[in-house]
Design a protein around this motif. Structure first.
Motif, PDB file in Angstrom:
ATOM      1  N   TYR A   1      14.234 -47.831   1.048  1.00 16.90           N
ATOM      2  CA  TYR A   1      12.882 -47.447   0.600  1.00 16.90           C
ATOM      3  C   TYR A   1      11.971 -48.669   0.527  1.00 16.90           C
ATOM      4  CZ  TYR A   1      13.699 -42.559  -0.703  1.00 16.90           C
ATOM      5  OH  TYR A   1      13.937 -41.209  -0.671  1.00 16.90           O
ATOM      6  N   SER A   2      12.526 -49.798   0.040  1.00 22.71           N
ATOM      7  CA  SER A   2      11.691 -50.999  -0.136  1.00 22.71           C
ATOM      8  C   SER A   2      11.141 -51.504   1.190  1.00 22.71           C
ATOM      9  CB  SER A   2      12.504 -52.154  -0.733  1.00 22.71           C
ATOM     10  OG  SER A   2      13.169 -51.737  -1.867  1.00 22.71           O
ATOM     11  N   THR A   3      11.978 -51.424   2.222  1.00 22.86           N
ATOM     12  CA  THR A   3      11.552 -52.019   3.498  1.00 22.86           C
ATOM     13  C   THR A   3      10.741 -51.047   4.359  1.00 22.86           C
ATOM     14  OG1 THR A   3      13.709 -51.394   4.363  1.00 22.86           O
ATOM     15  CG2 THR A   3      13.473 -53.663   3.644  1.00 22.86           C
ATOM     16  N   TYR A   4      10.714 -49.788   3.978  1.00 17.39           N
ATOM     17  CA  TYR A   4      10.066 -48.777   4.832  1.00 17.39           C
ATOM     18  C   TYR A   4       8.595 -49.123   5.143  1.00 17.39           C
ATOM     19  CZ  TYR A   4       8.017 -44.267   6.081  1.00 17.39           C
ATOM     20  OH  TYR A   4       7.307 -43.272   6.694  1.00 17.39           O
ATOM     21  N   PHE A   5       7.854 -49.561   4.130  1.00 15.63           N
ATOM     22  CA  PHE A   5       6.469 -49.979   4.403  1.00 15.63           C
ATOM     23  C   PHE A   5       6.337 -51.503   4.292  1.00 15.63           C
ATOM     24  CE2 PHE A   5       4.990 -45.501   3.663  1.00 15.63           C
ATOM     25  CZ  PHE A   5       4.366 -45.357   4.903  1.00 15.63           C
ATOM     26  N   GLY A   6       7.374 -52.223   4.692  1.00 14.66           N
ATOM     27  CA  GLY A   6       7.267 -53.683   4.827  1.00 14.66           C
ATOM     28  C   GLY A   6       7.629 -54.483   3.589  1.00 14.66           C
ATOM     29  N   GLY A   7       8.238 -53.861   2.583  1.00 17.40           N
ATOM     30  CA  GLY A   7       8.634 -54.611   1.392  1.00 17.40           C
ATOM     31  C   GLY A   7      10.003 -55.245   1.547  1.00 17.40           C
TER      32      GLY A   7
ATOM     33  N   LYS B   1       0.653 -55.254  -0.792  1.00 18.70           N
ATOM     34  CA  LYS B   1      -0.331 -54.645  -1.688  1.00 18.70           C
ATOM     35  C   LYS B   1      -1.408 -53.835  -0.959  1.00 18.70           C
ATOM     36  CE  LYS B   1      -3.414 -57.100  -4.060  1.00 18.70           C
ATOM     37  NZ  LYS B   1      -3.921 -58.188  -4.900  1.00 18.70           N
ATOM     38  N   LEU B   2      -1.595 -54.131   0.327  1.00 16.12           N
ATOM     39  CA  LEU B   2      -2.758 -53.550   0.994  1.00 16.12           C
ATOM     40  C   LEU B   2      -2.466 -52.244   1.727  1.00 16.12           C
ATOM     41  CD1 LEU B   2      -4.219 -56.883   2.386  1.00 16.12           C
ATOM     42  CD2 LEU B   2      -4.814 -55.692   0.268  1.00 16.12           C
ATOM     43  N   GLY B   3      -1.222 -51.945   1.908  1.00 14.73           N
ATOM     44  CA  GLY B   3      -0.867 -50.681   2.578  1.00 14.73           C
ATOM     45  C   GLY B   3      -1.145 -50.699   4.069  1.00 14.73           C
ATOM     46  N   THR B   4      -1.249 -51.905   4.653  1.00 12.22           N
ATOM     47  CA  THR B   4      -1.597 -51.951   6.080  1.00 12.22           C
ATOM     48  C   THR B   4      -0.363 -52.060   6.988  1.00 12.22           C
ATOM     49  OG1 THR B   4      -1.938 -54.298   5.725  1.00 12.22           O
ATOM     50  CG2 THR B   4      -3.914 -52.941   5.847  1.00 12.22           C
ATOM     51  N   ASN B   5       0.806 -52.273   6.392  1.00 11.38           N
ATOM     52  CA  ASN B   5       2.021 -52.380   7.239  1.00 11.38           C
ATOM     53  C   ASN B   5       2.374 -51.023   7.824  1.00 11.38           C
ATOM     54  OD1 ASN B   5       2.064 -54.606   5.346  1.00 11.38           O
ATOM     55  ND2 ASN B   5       4.074 -55.053   6.158  1.00 11.38           N
ATOM     56  N   LEU B   6       2.756 -51.045   9.087  1.00 14.55           N
ATOM     57  CA  LEU B   6       3.195 -49.789   9.704  1.00 14.55           C
ATOM     58  C   LEU B   6       4.590 -49.441   9.188  1.00 14.55           C
ATOM     59  CD1 LEU B   6       2.167 -50.268  13.431  1.00 14.55           C
ATOM     60  CD2 LEU B   6       1.069 -48.806  11.736  1.00 14.55           C
ATOM     61  N   GLU B   7       4.942 -48.187   9.250  1.00 19.36           N
ATOM     62  CA  GLU B   7       6.299 -47.777   8.872  1.00 19.36           C
ATOM     63  C   GLU B   7       7.298 -48.640   9.643  1.00 19.36           C
ATOM     64  OE1 GLU B   7       6.682 -43.209   9.091  1.00 19.36           O
ATOM     65  OE2 GLU B   7       5.201 -43.794  10.563  1.00 19.36           O
ATOM     66  N   GLY B   8       8.316 -49.115   8.915  1.00 16.62           N
ATOM     67  CA  GLY B   8       9.311 -49.991   9.574  1.00 16.62           C
ATOM     68  C   GLY B   8      10.389 -49.185  10.260  1.00 16.62           C
ATOM     69  N   ILE B   9      10.001 -48.416  11.288  1.00 18.99           N
ATOM     70  CA  ILE B   9      11.025 -47.593  11.955  1.00 18.99           C
ATOM     71  C   ILE B   9      11.358 -48.198  13.300  1.00 18.99           C
ATOM     72  CG2 ILE B   9      10.765 -45.357  10.838  1.00 18.99           C
ATOM     73  CD1 ILE B   9       8.663 -44.633  12.866  1.00 18.99           C
ATOM     74  N   GLU B  10      12.664 -48.387  13.503  1.00 15.85           N
ATOM     75  CA  GLU B  10      13.105 -48.940  14.779  1.00 15.85           C
ATOM     76  C   GLU B  10      13.353 -47.788  15.740  1.00 15.85           C
ATOM     77  OE1 GLU B  10      16.479 -51.765  14.497  1.00 15.85           O
ATOM     78  OE2 GLU B  10      16.232 -51.301  12.382  1.00 15.85           O
ATOM     79  N   VAL B  11      13.159 -48.080  17.011  1.00 13.61           N
ATOM     80  CA  VAL B  11      13.448 -47.044  18.010  1.00 13.61           C
ATOM     81  C   VAL B  11      14.939 -47.032  18.256  1.00 13.61           C
ATOM     82  CG1 VAL B  11      13.069 -46.346  20.378  1.00 13.61           C
ATOM     83  CG2 VAL B  11      11.224 -47.285  19.014  1.00 13.61           C
TER      84      VAL B  11
END
Ligand code: COI
Length: 422
Positions: A386-392, A412-422
């Motif tokens: 869960y932590s890494t899903y949006f870049g944490g 903090k800004l919510g600009t990271n894309l979902e961390g999903i690998e193909v």
């Protein structure tokens, strides 16, 4: 006469079954071609900010765009994972639990792929019902997958096993987020709340989630947990730092992480100080940096060198492989996992579901008599995901013989894309 009848009967029996097998093989080839087609398509990951902007000024046309995005994106995301499942060694695929997950995903893939375009609000309502049903059907995916991969652990190198699990679990979160967000947007729109720019929530996202409030909610829920008969209270939990920090986030995700970390700290402290009359506090420090929000959970639960732990590095607690964390293959652990995997509802994924289960649980098991949930060892790996899903990021530091500090950092800004690998 009798012989002739026998022959006829045999012919009648053989031909349809051969035909059936040929049809099923042809169907399988066709379905696999469809799978390849979808798996060759690019994913379209989103950031929290994009999800908020899109949902903030909702119109009918935007709502339908959202429905059709979910309708077309989900089969692509599922196809990638089906292909990963197909690439697993045969010995893994045949383990208990794995086939069940594979079937659930095939079925969801086929249903999404065939779902017609959503053109009207009424059709969107039906689409939401369809996705709600799938969310429910997939409730048992995690324990089944976890059981299957625990049993497969001897046959897969730990890096491969963890990479596979990481992809399966992260993309599962991503699919559920897209579907739940769309359902929440649709519900808000049908109540006329679709275009309020001052809303605190857009779909399932809190636009300014108060970290201190989230932490306090988790403390409150955890301290109401049943205690072992030898104790009268849990450790006090002290919050310091910047408790009023806010960030755009999915409340359920932050709650899950904080709840699991704090649960570990409270349990470890209780266990470590079993003979003391008073318990040292658990300290939660919240910090607001320029780009990140930090949460540190600090306990005096003895650190990770407790004799019953079989890991050598703190990060091994995130691993699903028995090579890194021998408990994954212990018989009592597998037994608990098997019983959870075989219930329709599977794991109690949200904090509130877990709490509801404590309140209504059957008090005949040893764990229940101890006042604790059966520990499946999934809370920490899932919190990491869960932590890494949006870049944490989640890190553990053990001061062996004293306590553990866990650091959670979230952008903090919510600009990271979902961390999903193909
Ligand atoms: C899952 O929960 O595993 C999903 O992929 C959900 C999706 C089929 C709606």
């Amino acid at each position: 006469m009798a012989t002739t009848r026998k022959c006829v009967t045999r012919v009648q029996r053989v031909v349809p079954s051969q035909q059936k097998r040929a049809e099923s093989t042809a169907l399988h080839f066709y379905q696999n071609r469809q799978l390849e087609l979808y798996a060759s398509r690019e994913l379209r990951p989103l950031s929290l900010r994009q999800l908020i902007f899109f949902g903030r000024s909702l119109t009918e046309s935007r709502l339908l765009t959202s429905a059709n995005y979910v309708r077309t994106e989900l089969p692509v995301r599922i196809a990638h994972r089906l292909r990963d499942l197909q690439a697993l060694p045969y010995v893994v695929v045949t383990q208990e639990g794995v086939a069940r997950v594979y079937e659930l995903y095939w079925s969801a893939f086929e249903q999404f792929r065939r779902y017609p375009q959503v053109n009207t609000p009424e059709e969107n309502k039906q689409f939401c019902d369809f996705t709600r049903r799938l969310l429910d059907e997939h409730a048992s995916v995690i324990p089944n997958l976890y059981l299957g991969l625990s049993l497969s652990s001897p046959y897969l190198p730990p890096e491969q096993l963890d990479r596979f699990m990481r992809k399966m679990l992260t993309t599962r979160i991503s699919r559920r987020v897209l579907v739940e967000h769309h359902i929440a947007l649709s519900e808000a729109y049908s109540k006329g709340g679709g275009s309020n720019p001052t809303e605190q929530h857009v779909g399932i996202i809190s636009t300014g989630l108060n970290v201190g409030d989230t932490v306090r909610r988790c403390i409150d829920l955890l301290r109401r947990r049943p205690l072992p008969s030898s104790r009268t209270c849990w450790s006090e939990v002290v919050i310091d730092g910047h408790p009023n920090t806010k960030l755009p986030y999915i409340q359920e995700h932050l709650e899950y992480i904080v709840f699991e970390l704090l649960k570990n700290s409270l349990d470890a402290t209780l266990k470590r100080h079993v003979r003391s009359t008073s318990l040292p506090p658990v300290r939660i420090t919240i910090s607001e940096g320029v780009n990140d929000v930090g949460i540190r959970v600090s306990d005096q639960g003895g650190g990770l060198s407790l004799k019953d732990l079989t890991i050598s590095r703190p990060e091994d607690l995130f691993s699903f492989s028995h090579v890194r964390n021998a408990k994954r293959l212990h018989a009592p652990h597998l037994e608990k996992l098997r019983s959870v995997a075989n219930t329709h509802q599977g794991l109690k994924a949200t904090v509130h579901e877990q709490v509801a289960k404590w309140n209504g649980r059957n008090a005949s098991t040893k764990d229940a008599q101890d006042g604790r949930e059966p520990r499946l060892g999934i809370g920490l790996p899932m919190s990491n995901i869960y932590s890494t899903y949006f870049g944490g990021k989640l890190e553990l530091m053990s001061l062996d013989g004293w306590g553990t500090d866990v650091y959670l950092r979230l952008p903090k800004l919510g600009t990271n894309l979902e961390g999903i690998e193909v």
